[in-house]
Design a protein around this motif. Structure first.
Motif, PDB file in Angstrom:
ATOM      1  N   LEU A  98      -7.050   2.988  -4.560  1.00  0.00           N
ATOM      2  CA  LEU A  98      -6.326   4.148  -4.054  1.00  0.00           C
ATOM      3  C   LEU A  98      -5.818   4.008  -2.621  1.00  0.00           C
ATOM      4  N   SER A  99      -6.505   3.253  -1.781  1.00  0.00           N
ATOM      5  CA  SER A  99      -6.095   3.196  -0.367  1.00  0.00           C
ATOM      6  C   SER A  99      -4.708   2.591  -0.151  1.00  0.00           C
ATOM      7  N   PRO A 100      -4.252   1.633  -0.947  1.00  0.00           N
ATOM      8  CA  PRO A 100      -2.887   1.131  -0.731  1.00  0.00           C
ATOM      9  C   PRO A 100      -1.810   2.197  -0.974  1.00  0.00           C
ATOM     10  N   LYS A 101      -2.154   3.262  -1.670  1.00  0.00           N
ATOM     11  CA  LYS A 101      -1.191   4.320  -1.936  1.00  0.00           C
ATOM     12  C   LYS A 101      -1.084   5.326  -0.786  1.00  0.00           C
ATOM     13  N   LEU A 102      -1.999   5.232   0.177  1.00  0.00           N
ATOM     14  CA  LEU A 102      -1.973   6.154   1.309  1.00  0.00           C
ATOM     15  C   LEU A 102      -0.827   5.824   2.249  1.00  0.00           C
ATOM     16  N   PRO A 103      -0.289   6.828   2.934  1.00  0.00           N
ATOM     17  CA  PRO A 103       0.761   6.555   3.917  1.00  0.00           C
ATOM     18  C   PRO A 103       0.207   5.677   5.044  1.00  0.00           C
ATOM     19  N   PRO A 104       1.002   4.775   5.582  1.00  0.00           N
ATOM     20  CA  PRO A 104       0.519   3.845   6.615  1.00  0.00           C
ATOM     21  C   PRO A 104      -0.054   4.537   7.841  1.00  0.00           C
ATOM     22  N   GLU A 105       0.500   5.658   8.212  1.00  0.00           N
ATOM     23  CA  GLU A 105      -0.005   6.319   9.406  1.00  0.00           C
ATOM     24  C   GLU A 105      -1.338   6.980   9.129  1.00  0.00           C
TER      25      GLU A 105
END
Length: 105
Positions: A98-105
């Protein structure tokens, strides 16, 4: 596993006293990506092991990762406060998924 007619029974089975039935229900709901199951899956993931078996918790964590809602990552991490190494591994899987789907900021 992928028949939508199983969803109501699987949602009800998450409340079962049987750890194997809860694990199967979580697996079905994750395979079908049933977003309405997220609150109940979080409860199963947070529950302490009742008989020394964590397969229901692992299945719930994996189902949450399979559903793919990255907004559930923080509630999941907060819900799972203890567990066996296999619970920790499934939580790591959820973070990696799931973490790769989070916005970079």
């Amino acid at each position: 596993m992928r028949d939508a007619r199983a969803q109501p029974a699987a949602l009800a089975a998450l409340q079962s006293d049987n750890v194997n039935l809860r694990a199967l229900a979580a697996t079905i709901l994750g395979a079908q990506r049933v977003r309405t199951a997220v609150p109940d899956l979080l409860l199963v993931a947070a529950a302490p092991a009742t008989t020394g078996a964590d397969q229901d918790r692992v299945a719930a964590i994996t189902a949450l990762a399979d559903i793919g809602d990255q907004d559930q990552l923080l509630p999941l991490a907060a819900a799972v406060t203890a567990g066996s190494p296999v619970v920790e591994q499934s939580l790591t899987y959820a973070f990696q998924t799931l973490s790769p789907k989070l916005p970079p900021e």
